[in-house]
Design an enzyme around this catalytic site. Structure first.
Site, short mmCIF file in Angstrom:
data_model
loop_
_atom_site.label_atom_id
_atom_site.label_comp_id
_atom_site.label_asym_id
_atom_site.label_seq_id
_atom_site.Cartn_x
_atom_site.Cartn_y
_atom_site.Cartn_z
N GLU A 64 -18.31 -5.54 11.41
CA GLU A 64 -19.37 -4.90 11.86
C GLU A 64 -20.24 -5.66 12.85
O GLU A 64 -20.60 -5.58 13.93
CB GLU A 64 -19.88 -3.42 11.36
N ARG A 80 -25.18 -2.35 8.19
CA ARG A 80 -25.10 -3.96 8.66
C ARG A 80 -24.77 -5.01 9.24
O ARG A 80 -25.43 -6.20 9.67
CB ARG A 80 -24.13 -4.71 6.96
N LYS A 92 1.32 -0.90 -0.16
CA LYS A 92 -0.58 0.10 -0.36
C LYS A 92 1.23 1.50 0.51
O LYS A 92 2.32 1.17 1.05
CB LYS A 92 -0.73 -0.04 1.23
C1 LIG Z 1 -18.19 -2.16 5.61
C2 LIG Z 1 -17.38 -1.18 5.94
N1 LIG Z 1 -17.17 -0.83 6.93
C3 LIG Z 1 -15.71 -0.45 6.87
C4 LIG Z 1 -14.75 0.72 5.57
C5 LIG Z 1 -14.47 1.36 5.56
N2 LIG Z 1 -13.06 0.70 5.15
C6 LIG Z 1 -12.78 1.49 3.74
S1 LIG Z 1 -11.16 0.53 3.45
C7 LIG Z 1 -11.07 -0.18 4.61
C8 LIG Z 1 -9.71 -0.86 4.29
C9 LIG Z 1 -10.47 -2.32 3.13
O1 LIG Z 1 -8.71 -3.23 3.71
P1 LIG Z 1 -8.59 -3.28 2.35
O2 LIG Z 1 -9.71 -4.66 2.15
O3 LIG Z 1 -7.38 -4.12 2.43
O4 LIG Z 1 -8.04 -2.58 1.40
P2 LIG Z 1 -6.73 -1.66 0.57
O5 LIG Z 1 -7.19 -0.77 0.99
O6 LIG Z 1 -5.93 -2.34 2.09
O7 LIG Z 1 -6.17 -1.89 -0.42
C10 LIG Z 1 -12.14 0.32 5.12
C11 LIG Z 1 -11.83 -0.18 7.27
C12 LIG Z 1 -15.95 -0.09 4.29
N3 LIG Z 1 -16.16 0.50 3.77
N4 LIG Z 1 -17.03 -1.26 4.64
MG LIG Z 2 -4.99 -3.83 2.62
#
Ligand SMILES: Cc1ncc(C[n+]2csc(CCOP(=O)(O)OP(=O)(O)O)c2C)c(N)n1
Ligand SMILES: [Mg+2]
Ligand SMILES: CC(=O)[C@@H](O)[C@H](O)COP(=O)(O)O
Length: 639
Positions: free
Chosen positions: A366, A394, A281
């Protein structure tokens, strides 16, 4: 940018050499840093998927093949490769969305920014291909963080069961959500990562052997078999293979050649297959690579050379909550906190630093957060689950049937409530005060300023036999709004200045300053107004009905859906009390709101002081029998 400007669609990638592809990747990285440093957005996640997205669009033929992204915040590269190069208004009104958008491109499918849904979408699309006998491919990109969401595993359970249904799952494993991804799954992915050397060795060895005439290919196949054996020996049989999924990887997620080779293998496989890609990242941009907090997961405008924010952070609702939580934690040992992979964004970092044994990051889960909170409360502690309002959607059933049904003292703190704007339709916190109205025993508060946030949080954690909820807006906390009196449990923010006031204006939460402005505008029309803040909007305060009865019209203003919100609840309470005073409820219309700034959206939906004052003037004029004159002034409600 000589290569990037030539890419108007994925097929323009086909004629580029490997060297040119690597150059394109660099051009994309500098484009992203240049563009997103101006607009803000998800810079880190997109810097991590440059090579991966190039390889995906080289191997698969979008839009015939569906390339899907979980959460969608990492789709900027996809947008560039599908011909969308104007990032000047990214996430702003009229500009590119920060997520996939069907209105923007036939290459985009999932607009929902809520995590862990992509495998469900992919399962459905793959089934449709099978029913309609299409040989199109479905490719789902899911992050290691999104993989911690339960829905991903519901889908995987189905996908793994269909051995003959082609589906390519790309795990974009950068070991982080915001912070490092937690849990057993993350640990397992790390185990798989240890066999990384084999994949790299194999990718290089394959190249060499395939150039060796006659013996090369069979020797490669033997080695490949050996590698599999060795990997199984070193790394326990992968969970994915235990599930019945073919596993390819781990692959260097920044090596386009290795990626294309792995994706091409996966594409040929006539069943579900996981391609496990190791990415970084924030790759290629030092300030992001060195950002221990979240690798520039989501940023505001920055100085591109230093990565430093253009605007200094001001006191936010989030920081007020975080500071008060630390004080509460010092006063009460039974207070624990929960986050769903968003420790920093919801303001619990300080609490975590102060009480490392009383903080739980459950991953992007969640529903589990809410149920485990019921368990924690039943076990004798008081959990505070801090979450963005829209993400609680959710976990509705868990709030209802696990927390409330069992009379659990759990406090939910909803950040980003109301219109947030630039993250698009699925990020607005516009449904919580409607959704939660139906939960028996649940008490819901909407603080109007920092002092009320502190006070209401303290009142909430005193309740040990029912769910309590606080909800507040995104960003800078508003000015202090003092009370000038109280009625029942409600604060009076403005007296009407007469014993026969015209309007009772019920101000919900952070909209208090706007409601006081409405009252001033009504004053100029000779309309007298009482402004009250209920503080706890559910249940409706018992003093509301008798107070309403002393006015000619009741007006409610909330940063929540009009449907089933606080206004509806008060209207019902007045009816139940036999109080026949007309009520006009102002809120967010029941529709999905395109991305724009909060202020632009509030103006568009008429949630502004002038808009509301004008409509209330019309209402009162109508009551005075000056309807025709009033009609000219009153704009129809714009739902
Ligand atoms: C249900 C939900 N909870 C929290 C979020 C906030 N959120 C957005 S991106 C993220 C992290 C995602 O991590 P990953 O899937 O590993 O993707 P990366 O950013 O590392 O590419 C979170 C917690 C969300 N979008 N949806
Ligand atoms: Mg990730
Ligand atoms: C994609 C996602 O869900 C989060 O990264 C979100 O964009 C964060 O929103 P804030 O910027 O309001 O924290």
């Amino acid at each position: 940018m000589q290569l990037l400007t030539r890419i108007r669609g994925p097929r323009d990638l086909d004629r580029l050499s490997l060297e040119e592809l690597d150059q394109l990747a660099e051009e994309i990285r500098s484009f992203l840093v240049g563009a997103v440093s101006k607009t803000g957005g998800h810079l880190g996640p997109n810097l991590g998927v440059v090579e991966l997205t190039i390889a995906l669009h080289r191997v698969f033929d979008s839009p015939k093949d569906r390339v899907l992204f979980d959460t969608g915040h990492q789709s900027y590269v996809h947008k560039l490769l599908t011909g969308r190069h104007d990032f000047s208004k990214l996430r702003s009104k009229g500009g590119l969305s920060g997520y996939p958008s069907r209105a923007e491109s036939e290459h985009d499918v999932i607009e929902n920014s809520h995590a862990s849904t992509v495998l469900g979408w992919a399962d459905g699309l793959a089934k449709a291909n099978q029913v309609l006998k299409r040989d199109d491919h479905v490719v789902a990109v899911i992050g290691d963080g999104a993989l911690t969401g339960g829905m991903a595993w519901e889908a995987l359970n189905n996908i793994a069961d269909a051995k003959d249904r082609p589906l390519v799952i790309v795990v974009n494993d950068n070991e982080r959500s915001y912070a490092p991804t937690i849990g057993g799954l993350a640990n397992h992915l790390a185990t798989l990562r240890t066999t990384d050397g084999y994949e790299r060795f194999l990718a290089r060895g394959k190249d060499l052997l395939e150039r060796t005439p006659v013996v090369g290919r069979p020797l490669y196949e033997t080695l490949h078999g050996a590698k599999k054996g060795l990997k199984d020996f070193i790394a326990p049989q992968g969970m994915f293979e235990d599930l019945g999924l073919k596993y390819v990887g781990p692959i260097d997620g920044h090596d386009i050649e290795a990626l294309e080779s792995a994706l091409a293998r996966a594409k040929r496989f006539n069943g579900p297959v996981i391609v496990h890609c190791l990415t970084e990242k924030g790759r290629g941009y030092k300030p992001a690579e060195q950002d221990e907090a979240d690798r520039f997961h989501g940023i505001g405008p920055i100085h591109p050379d230093t990565g430093l924010p253009i605007k200094a952070a001001a006191a936010s609702w989030t920081s007020v909550f975080g500071d008060e939580m630390v004080k509460l934690g010092q006063e009460r040992e039974d207070i624990v906190a929960i986050t769903a992979a968003m420790l920093q964004p919801v303001g619990l970092k300080k609490f975590a630093d102060a009480f490392p044994d009383r903080i739980y990051d459950v991953g992007i889960a969640e529903q589990h957060a809410a149920v485990s909170a019921a368990g924690l409360a039943t076990g004798g502690v008081h959990p505070v689950f801090a979450v963005y309002a829209t993400f609680l959607n959710r976990a509705f059933d868990q709030v209802l049937m696990d927390v409330a049904l069992h009379k659990c003292g759990v406090t939910f703190v909803l950040d980003r409530a109301g219109v947030t704007g630039d993250d698009g339709a699925s990020h607005n916190g516009m449904w919580d005060m409607s959704m939660l109205q139906v939960v028996p025993t649940l008490r819901l508060a909407a603080p109007r300023d920092a002092e009320q946030l502190r006070a209401q949080l303290r009142e909430a954690v005193q309740v040990d036999d029912a769910p309590t909820v606080l909800r507040y807006s995104k960003g800078v906390v508003g000015p202090a709004v003092p009370a000038v009196g109280t009625v029942g449990g409600m604060d009076v923010l403005r007296e009407p200045g007469t014993d026969t006031p015209d309007v009772l204006l019920v101000s919900v939460g952070a909209l208090a300053p706007m409601c006081l402005e409405i009252a001033s505008l009504l004053d100029r029309q000779g309309i007298s107004t009482t402004v009250v803040d209920p503080r706890w909007v559910k249940p409706v305060d018992e003093a509301m009905a008798p107070l309403a009865e002393r006015h000619r019209v009741v007006v409610t203003v909330e940063d929540n859906s009009r449907v089933g919100g606080v206004g509806s609840a008060i209207a019902q309470a007045l009816r139940d009390a036999g109080v026949d005073v007309p009520l006009r409820d102002f809120g967010i219309p029941p529709r999905f709101l395109d991305h724009a700034s909060r202020n632009e959206i509030m103006a568009e939906i008429g949630l502004t002081a002038p808009d509301i004052a004008r409509q209330v003037t019309g209402l009162v004029s109508k009551l005075d029998g000056r309807y025709d004159e009033a009609r000219a002034e009153v704009e129809p409600a714009r739902d």
